[in-house]
Every structure is written in C-alpha cells, then in structure tokens.
Enzyme design. Structure first.
Site, PDB file in Angstrom:
ATOM      1  N   LEU A   1       1.337 -17.529 -11.767  1.00 17.14           N
ATOM      2  CA  LEU A   1       1.617 -17.120 -10.537  1.00 17.14           C
ATOM      3  C   LEU A   1       0.334 -17.411  -9.862  1.00 17.14           C
ATOM      4  O   LEU A   1      -0.786 -16.836 -10.153  1.00 17.14           O
ATOM      5  CB  LEU A   1       2.065 -15.753 -10.488  1.00 17.14           C
TER       6      LEU A   1
ATOM      7  N   ASP B   1       4.763  -3.229   5.089  1.00 21.76           N
ATOM      8  CA  ASP B   1       4.638  -2.475   6.292  1.00 21.76           C
ATOM      9  C   ASP B   1       5.296  -1.130   5.787  1.00 21.76           C
ATOM     10  O   ASP B   1       6.319  -0.916   5.100  1.00 21.76           O
ATOM     11  CB  ASP B   1       5.598  -2.931   7.554  1.00 21.76           C
TER      12      ASP B   1
ATOM     13  N   HIS C   1      -1.319   3.855   1.997  1.00 28.09           N
ATOM     14  CA  HIS C   1      -2.340   2.627   1.531  1.00 28.09           C
ATOM     15  C   HIS C   1      -2.303   2.613  -0.132  1.00 28.09           C
ATOM     16  O   HIS C   1      -1.990   1.954  -0.603  1.00 28.09           O
ATOM     17  CB  HIS C   1      -3.401   2.266   2.231  1.00 28.09           C
TER      18      HIS C   1
ATOM     19  N   GLY D   1       1.874   3.826   6.629  1.00 24.22           N
ATOM     20  CA  GLY D   1       1.467   5.135   7.328  1.00 24.22           C
ATOM     21  C   GLY D   1       2.861   6.006   7.410  1.00 24.22           C
ATOM     22  O   GLY D   1       2.526   7.315   7.372  1.00 24.22           O
TER      23      GLY D   1
END
Ligand code: FPP
Length: 251
Positions: free
Chosen positions: A131, A20, A37, A23
């Site tokens: 992974l 998060d 992004h 923006g």
C-alpha cells in the site's frame, strides 16, 4: 487466491479520504479539540490496516490543508506534533506491513526538523509494495494547479516546450500527484459534502461517499462498509454501460 465470504468483488485502486469531524467528536464529549485529533489518529491506524487487508493499493488522507494554518495557533501546533509523533513512531511498523509513506504538499512552510522527519519516514518505508499511504499535509489543490501552470508557462517561455505540448497528460505530470493514479473513490466523513480544495483535477471521475460518521468513529468496519458502497457503483467515465447502451442508442 480463494475468495472468502466477506470479500468485496470490486476494490478501488486508490481511496482518498477527507478526515472530518474531529472537533465535533470532541465537543460532543466535552473534550478539547486536540483530543478529537488524538482519537482521529486511531482511525488513521484502522483505515491503513483495512486498506492493506482489502488490497487497496493507494490510500490518500487529507491531514492538513493550506487553509488550516488559519486555525488557532495552539490547534495548529497540536496537529503538527501529533502528525510528527505518529509518523515517526509508526515508521517501522508501517514498513513491516509493506506500507510506503509519501507526503503530498509543499514543504516550504515547515521547520527543518519537520522536513527531516518527512524525509526519514519516506526513506524508511520506501520499499513498501502493498500500500502507498499518501498523507496530504500543507496541501491545497488550487495552489497545486497554480504552481503547475507556473512551471509549464516557464518551460514554454524558456523554449523547452511548445504550447501544443500542453496536454491533459502534461498537466497531470506537472502536479504534485504526478506519479499517482487518480482517486477512484473519495470519502468525506461527518456528513459534509464538499471537496474543500482537495484533488480537484484528479477527482474528475471519482465516486463520492459522504457517511455521517465523525472521523474518530470511522473504524475498519466503516471502511469495509464504504468499499461495499463503492462496489455497487456503476462507473461509466462519460460512456454508456453494456446493459443500457441499446436503449440509449435506440432513442
Ligand atoms: C478535521 O476535523 C481534521 C483535521 C483538520 C486534522 C486531521 C489530523 C489528524 C487526524 C492527526 C494527524 C494525522 C496523521 C495522518 C497522523 P475538524 O477539526 O475539521 O473537525 P470539525 O469539523 O468537527 O471541527
């Protein structure tokens, strides 16, 4: 295996991250959200490297929620393109690092080209055993649970399953995460303290960490710091620890 000075003594098997703040990161710099992004993709590369280096076996990244379709169409397009470009471009490199990629979410909304890209990355990296990188894309937890309930109900209605066979295990097995371990550690960057429809069933005993840092600034060092925070946590799974069990029982 010799432990070096920086090694962390309790590594979570499965780390899940709500990425998060892209923006806000862009806005702080007078840039377009898209550029946030783009910078966020660099953080994805960093945390994958750091997860492999630390011996984390599962890393789930919340890249696009079902609710994200409601964002402006240009932003949705930009995220889709970035996702496809990154996933296609990194396939070989990820395979070399021993990373297996899995996409978690409903594929029904995507174009045939995106579905083909998803299938390609999953097959190119299928042999990775260091992974498993799970990219949650078009995922939402309530919808996942609703689909699981429908699936179980239809099996009961068809007489293939008895009501008594509905157990925590059978519910877990009907979710999109059926073959994944539950997350030990959930990180959400940017200081927001919400799950936002992410792994609600699976997070029952997860530890949470909400660093203030915005996703594009979350680098390898931040990941290592998060693992140190996890190593300090005392997970009891509803039980008591050895140290204080006498005290509690004695009350
Ligand atoms: C959250 O920041 C970020 C997203 C909704 C998109 C994340 C997508 C990427 C990093 C690109 C593609 C992903 C992969 C795995 C290659 P926000 O836009 O909600 O930030 P804000 O809260 O500051 O507005």
């Amino acid at each position: 295996m010799g432990a070096d000075m920086n090694s962390i003594n309790k590594i979570p098997t499965h780390v899940a991250i709500i990425m998060d703040g892209n923006g806000r990161w862009a806005k702080q710099r007078g840039m377009e959200r898209y550029e946030g992004h783009l910078a966020g993709v660099e953080s994805v590369r960093s945390v994958v490297r750091a997860a492999v280096r630390n011996g984390v076996k599962w890393l789930t990244l919340y890249a696009f929620s079902t609710e994200n379709w409601g964002r402006p169409v240009q932003e949705v397009e930009a995220i889709m393109q970035l996702f496809c470009r990154t996933v296609i471009g990194e396939g070989e490199e990820l395979a070399q690092q021993g990373v297996r990629v899995k996409i978690l979410g409903e594929r029904t909304h995507f174009s045939a080209a995106v579905v083909e890209m998803i299938e390609r990355i999953e097959s190119v990296t299928a042999a990775g055993d260091r992974l498993t990188l799970v990219l949650a894309f078009n995922y939402s937890s309530r919808r996942e649970m609703m689909l699981a309930v429908r699936d179980i109900a239809s099996r009961v209605a068809a007489g293939e399953m008895a009501v008594e066979d509905i157990t925590e295990q059978s519910i877990s097995g009907a979710l999109m995460t059926a073959n994944m371990p539950d997350p030990d550690f959930i990180i959400r960057t940017s200081g927001e303290c919400r799950l936002s429809n992410f792994l609600l069933w699976q997070a029952s005993y997860s530890e949470f960490y909400f660093p203030e840092v915005l996703w594009p600034d979350f680098d390898e060092e931040e990941f290592d710091k998060a693992l140190r925070v996890y190593a300090e946590r005392d997970r009891r799974f509803g039980l008591v620890t050895e140290d204080n069990s006498n005290e509690i029982h004695g009350q």
